[in-house]
Design a protein around this motif. Structure first.
Motif, PDB file in Angstrom:
ATOM      1  N   GLN A 265      10.920 -72.551-109.336  1.00  0.00           N
ATOM      2  CA  GLN A 265      11.207 -73.650-110.257  1.00  0.00           C
ATOM      3  C   GLN A 265       9.938 -74.123-110.972  1.00  0.00           C
ATOM      4  O   GLN A 265       8.825 -73.956-110.472  1.00  0.00           O
ATOM      5  N   GLU A 266      10.142 -74.744-112.123  1.00  0.00           N
ATOM      6  CA  GLU A 266       8.995 -75.299-112.852  1.00  0.00           C
ATOM      7  C   GLU A 266       8.345 -76.429-112.066  1.00  0.00           C
ATOM      8  O   GLU A 266       7.115 -76.514-111.970  1.00  0.00           O
ATOM      9  N   THR A 267       9.162 -77.319-111.524  1.00  0.00           N
ATOM     10  CA  THR A 267       8.656 -78.397-110.672  1.00  0.00           C
ATOM     11  C   THR A 267       9.566 -78.541-109.465  1.00  0.00           C
ATOM     12  O   THR A 267      10.758 -78.214-109.521  1.00  0.00           O
ATOM     13  N   THR A 268       8.993 -79.030-108.376  1.00  0.00           N
ATOM     14  CA  THR A 268       9.750 -79.234-107.134  1.00  0.00           C
ATOM     15  C   THR A 268       9.466 -80.633-106.608  1.00  0.00           C
ATOM     16  O   THR A 268       8.301 -81.025-106.450  1.00  0.00           O
ATOM     17  N   THR A 269      10.532 -81.364-106.334  1.00  0.00           N
ATOM     18  CA  THR A 269      10.439 -82.666-105.680  1.00  0.00           C
ATOM     19  C   THR A 269      11.169 -82.566-104.349  1.00  0.00           C
ATOM     20  O   THR A 269      12.283 -82.028-104.284  1.00  0.00           O
TER      21      THR A 269
ATOM     22  N   LYS B 116       6.237 -84.418-105.122  1.00  0.00           N
ATOM     23  CA  LYS B 116       6.730 -85.114-106.311  1.00  0.00           C
ATOM     24  C   LYS B 116       6.331 -84.325-107.545  1.00  0.00           C
ATOM     25  O   LYS B 116       5.140 -84.205-107.866  1.00  0.00           O
ATOM     26  N   ASP B 117       7.318 -83.762-108.213  1.00  0.00           N
ATOM     27  CA  ASP B 117       7.096 -82.986-109.440  1.00  0.00           C
ATOM     28  C   ASP B 117       5.978 -81.967-109.249  1.00  0.00           C
ATOM     29  O   ASP B 117       5.098 -81.814-110.106  1.00  0.00           O
ATOM     30  N   ALA B 118       6.011 -81.258-108.128  1.00  0.00           N
ATOM     31  CA  ALA B 118       4.945 -80.315-107.780  1.00  0.00           C
ATOM     32  C   ALA B 118       5.100 -79.025-108.569  1.00  0.00           C
ATOM     33  O   ALA B 118       6.209 -78.505-108.739  1.00  0.00           O
ATOM     34  N   ARG B 119       3.968 -78.482-109.033  1.00  0.00           N
ATOM     35  CA  ARG B 119       3.955 -77.243-109.810  1.00  0.00           C
ATOM     36  C   ARG B 119       3.230 -76.148-109.052  1.00  0.00           C
ATOM     37  O   ARG B 119       2.364 -76.416-108.218  1.00  0.00           O
TER      38      ARG B 119
END
Length: 283
Positions: free
Chosen positions: A142-146, A155-158
């Motif tokens: 995924q682009e970001t992972t929460t 939180k909104d991890a890249r």
């Protein structure tokens, strides 16, 4: 059946590890090579030498061009799963898409205690492991992972750049616990590694895994089944093949030859020739 080898980076030297892998890279019988993830030697003198598995694997990936590479398996409590996801993507990139991502819940109390790394109860280990599997899948795809769990919060991890293998490098889970390990394998893994045991025990665990797959609506044929097959110091190549034949009768897909130290490249060609002569090798 397919074939691989494993060299635990314990009670050895870097030069010996390197020679084994460079030799194996030229022997097409072996599709992959594996290290392990411990800081102390296991099942031997724990005060002996032990190279860190991921750094060693990265160097071996650079020294080879064909072999798929993996750590069998990474103790998930040693590294935050967000850090591990970054490591996996980087190694997938530098190996040109050859990484197999091996993970497990962790078990070694001696090294965990010595380093002050919390291992926890059996329940805590597997609760943590299940959270880590979700995080790894998220960050690798995924682009970001929460994520808001008991053990990990993101939180909104890249994680960029991602590796060339899409949607992610194959995930291998090692272990044989019927209630948690095999259920988590059915949910998240592409590959299950049976640590070792009799063909009858392998078959029982295989059937448990299949039931967990049915529970989550997954075809068990999607999961590669592998096992360690140990070559002893006596270099009884035919004995290893007999073990493979027995496990193959129960559905083994990938035999991972656990080589004994001190590592000697001279064992590889006789082992490969015995495999070729056995008729087991998948065309």
């Amino acid at each position: 059946m397919r074939f691989a080898f494993k060299t635990s980076p314990q009670n050895t030297t870097w030069s010996d590890m390197l020679e084994i892998w460079k030799t194996a890279d030229d022997i097409d019988v072996f599709e992959s090579g594996w290290t392990f993830d411990h800081f102390y030697p296991i099942f031997s003198d724990s005060t002996g030498p032990c190279l860190e598995g991921w750094i060693t694997l990265t160097a071996l990936a650079q020294a080879t061009t064909r072999l798929r590479v993996g750590v069998l398996v990474t103790g998930i409590h040693y590294r935050h799963p967000a850090v591990l996801a970054n490591m996996a993507s980087a190694l997938d990139i530098v190996s040109n898409g050859r990484l197999e991502l091996g993970i497990g819940a962790g078990w070694n109390e001696e090294e965990s205690g010595a380093y002050g790394i919390e291992l926890g109860s059996i329940k805590e280990r597997f609760d943590r492991f299940e959270e880590a599997c979700q995080i790894l899948k998220g960050l690798l795809t995924q682009e970001t992972t929460t994520f808001d769990g008991k053990f990990y919060q993101l939180k909104d991890a890249r994680n960029e750049p991602k590796g060339p293998q899409q949607p992610h490098p194959p995930i291998c889970i090692g272990g044989s616990g019927e209630k948690r390990t095999l259920r988590i394998t059915a949910q998240y893994a592409d590959h299950w590694n049976f640590v070792g045991g009799t063909p009858e025990e392998f078959a029982r665990k295989r059937d448990v895994l299949a039931r967990h797959c049915a529970d989550v609506g997954r075809d068990p044929k999607e999961i590669t089944l592998s096992a360690h097959v140990r070559l002893g110091e006596d270099r009884n190549y035919r004995g290893v093949i007999e073990d493979c034949i027995a496990l193959g009768a129960e559905g083994l897909d990938l035999a991972i030859m656990y080589l004994p130290p001190p590592y000697d490249p001279a064992v590889l060609e006789p082992l490969a020739e015995t495999i070729r002569d056995s008729g087991l090798l998948r065309a």
